[in-house]
Design a protein around this motif. Structure first.
Motif, PDB file in Angstrom:
ATOM      1  N   ASN A   1     -21.931  20.589  29.517  1.00 32.59           N
ATOM      2  CA  ASN A   1     -22.781  19.835  30.436  1.00 32.59           C
ATOM      3  C   ASN A   1     -24.177  20.462  30.501  1.00 32.59           C
ATOM      4  OD1 ASN A   1     -21.732  17.482  31.348  1.00 32.59           O
ATOM      5  ND2 ASN A   1     -21.166  18.195  33.389  1.00 32.59           N
ATOM      6  N   THR A   2     -24.662  20.898  29.335  1.00 35.39           N
ATOM      7  CA  THR A   2     -26.040  21.383  29.295  1.00 35.39           C
ATOM      8  C   THR A   2     -26.980  20.182  29.373  1.00 35.39           C
ATOM      9  OG1 THR A   2     -26.097  21.290  26.879  1.00 35.39           O
ATOM     10  CG2 THR A   2     -25.390  23.369  27.878  1.00 35.39           C
ATOM     11  N   LEU A   3     -28.229  20.456  29.686  1.00 33.24           N
ATOM     12  CA  LEU A   3     -29.202  19.357  29.775  1.00 33.24           C
ATOM     13  C   LEU A   3     -29.376  18.668  28.426  1.00 33.24           C
ATOM     14  CD1 LEU A   3     -31.979  20.892  32.088  1.00 33.24           C
ATOM     15  CD2 LEU A   3     -29.997  19.487  32.714  1.00 33.24           C
ATOM     16  N   GLU A   4     -29.318  19.459  27.336  1.00 30.12           N
ATOM     17  CA  GLU A   4     -29.442  18.873  26.004  1.00 30.12           C
ATOM     18  C   GLU A   4     -28.287  17.923  25.693  1.00 30.12           C
ATOM     19  OE1 GLU A   4     -31.619  22.842  25.526  1.00 30.12           O
ATOM     20  OE2 GLU A   4     -29.903  22.068  26.607  1.00 30.12           O
ATOM     21  N   SER A   5     -27.062  18.344  26.049  1.00 29.67           N
ATOM     22  CA  SER A   5     -25.894  17.493  25.754  1.00 29.67           C
ATOM     23  C   SER A   5     -25.929  16.218  26.589  1.00 29.67           C
ATOM     24  CB  SER A   5     -24.593  18.260  26.018  1.00 29.67           C
ATOM     25  OG  SER A   5     -24.426  18.518  27.406  1.00 29.67           O
ATOM     26  N   ARG A   6     -26.407  16.336  27.827  1.00 27.00           N
ATOM     27  CA  ARG A   6     -26.507  15.150  28.677  1.00 27.00           C
ATOM     28  C   ARG A   6     -27.568  14.188  28.142  1.00 27.00           C
ATOM     29  NH1 ARG A   6     -22.384  14.099  31.574  1.00 27.00           N
ATOM     30  NH2 ARG A   6     -23.715  12.821  32.894  1.00 27.00           N
ATOM     31  N   LEU A   7     -28.691  14.758  27.680  1.00 22.64           N
ATOM     32  CA  LEU A   7     -29.738  13.924  27.101  1.00 22.64           C
ATOM     33  C   LEU A   7     -29.227  13.211  25.855  1.00 22.64           C
ATOM     34  CD1 LEU A   7     -32.690  12.947  26.885  1.00 22.64           C
ATOM     35  CD2 LEU A   7     -33.173  15.023  25.574  1.00 22.64           C
ATOM     36  N   GLU A   8     -28.491  13.932  25.014  1.00 23.07           N
ATOM     37  CA  GLU A   8     -27.953  13.339  23.791  1.00 23.07           C
ATOM     38  C   GLU A   8     -26.990  12.199  24.119  1.00 23.07           C
ATOM     39  OE1 GLU A   8     -27.687  12.784  19.760  1.00 23.07           O
ATOM     40  OE2 GLU A   8     -28.990  14.191  20.827  1.00 23.07           O
ATOM     41  N   MET A   9     -26.119  12.415  25.104  1.00 21.35           N
ATOM     42  CA  MET A   9     -25.151  11.390  25.485  1.00 21.35           C
ATOM     43  C   MET A   9     -25.851  10.163  26.067  1.00 21.35           C
ATOM     44  SD  MET A   9     -21.990  11.609  28.215  1.00 21.35           S
ATOM     45  CE  MET A   9     -23.107  11.542  29.607  1.00 21.35           C
ATOM     46  N   ILE A  10     -26.810  10.395  26.944  1.00 24.66           N
ATOM     47  CA  ILE A  10     -27.521   9.282  27.568  1.00 24.66           C
ATOM     48  C   ILE A  10     -28.352   8.526  26.537  1.00 24.66           C
ATOM     49  CG2 ILE A  10     -29.344   8.697  29.218  1.00 24.66           C
ATOM     50  CD1 ILE A  10     -28.334  11.049  30.938  1.00 24.66           C
TER      51      ILE A  10
END
Length: 226
Positions: free
Chosen positions: A194-203
């Motif tokens: 749940n890093t910011l990068e992973s959330r950005l990638e998912m979104i």
């Protein structure tokens, strides 16, 4: 009455002239017939070869037209691929720019602490494990620890069970990470990024059709947004 030698010779000459005339007429008849048959055969052969030549060039013309269509189709496909690649490169550049700006989103400590709390809660609700471990950036340890009591309280209120949350201070997230957390359970067997990068990638994957439409306008050929 006997004929004289002169009369006999005249008759012979007359007969020979008649025969010669008959022969000449016959020759002329044969020549005329041969000429006619020759002209008929020549016409047939010429027509036959003309048809073959027309068929050959018709076939060649179709081959050239087919080759032209194939070449045109290939060029069109290559152009489309170049356009698609240019668009995807542009989208990737936009996402990379967004990823760079993530670092600025952690400067407001109060806002960022709320983000960390929500990221932890989301991950814990996904696992529903009695004990979890949180990995974060080294500089985020204080913010994470301040949010732990609120996270544990909200989790117990919703689930009705307690969850022990510990911060892993031996394995921090990479310094270049923009922020967020990584949650593990059962001695690392289960992990949620749940890093910011992973959330950005998912979104960004979910919003990719909207991103494309915003950047390049609606695609009339696209029936489904995926």
């Amino acid at each position: 009455m006997s004929l004289s030698d002169e009369d006999v010779q005249k008759q012979i000459n007359h007969m020979m002239a008649f025969i010669e005339q008959e022969a000449n007429e016959k020759v002329e008849e044969i020549d005329a017939k041969s000429e006619e048959e020759f002209n008929i055969e020549k016409g047939r052969l010429v027509q036959e070869q003309r048809l073959k030549i027309m068929e050959y060039f018709d076939k060649k013309e179709k081959q050239v037209e087919l080759q032209r269509k194939i070449q045109s189709s290939n060029m069109l496909n290559q152009a489309r691929l170049k356009v698609l690649k240019a668009r995807e490169d542009h989208i990737r550049a936009v996402l990379d720019e967004a990823k760079k700006k993530l670092h600025s989103k952690t400067k407001d400590a109060t806002q960022y602490q709320e983000v960390l709390k929500n990221l932890m809660l989301q991950a814990i609700f996904q696992l529903l494990e009695p004990e979890v471990s949180i990995r974060c950036r080294k500089q985020d340890v204080d913010l994470v620890e301040k949010a732990l009591s609120t996270v544990a309280k909200e989790y117990q209120e919703v689930v009705g069970k307690q969850c022990k949350v510990v911060v892993d201070k031996d394995n921090y997230l990479a310094p270049e990470c923009a922020g967020g957390i990584e949650l593990t359970a059962q001695k690392g067997k289960i992990k949620i990024n749940n890093t910011l990068e992973s959330r950005l990638e998912m979104i960004s994957q979910q919003l990719l059709p909207e991103i494309r439409e915003t950047l390049f306008g609606p695609n009339p050929n696209r029936k489904f947004k995926d």
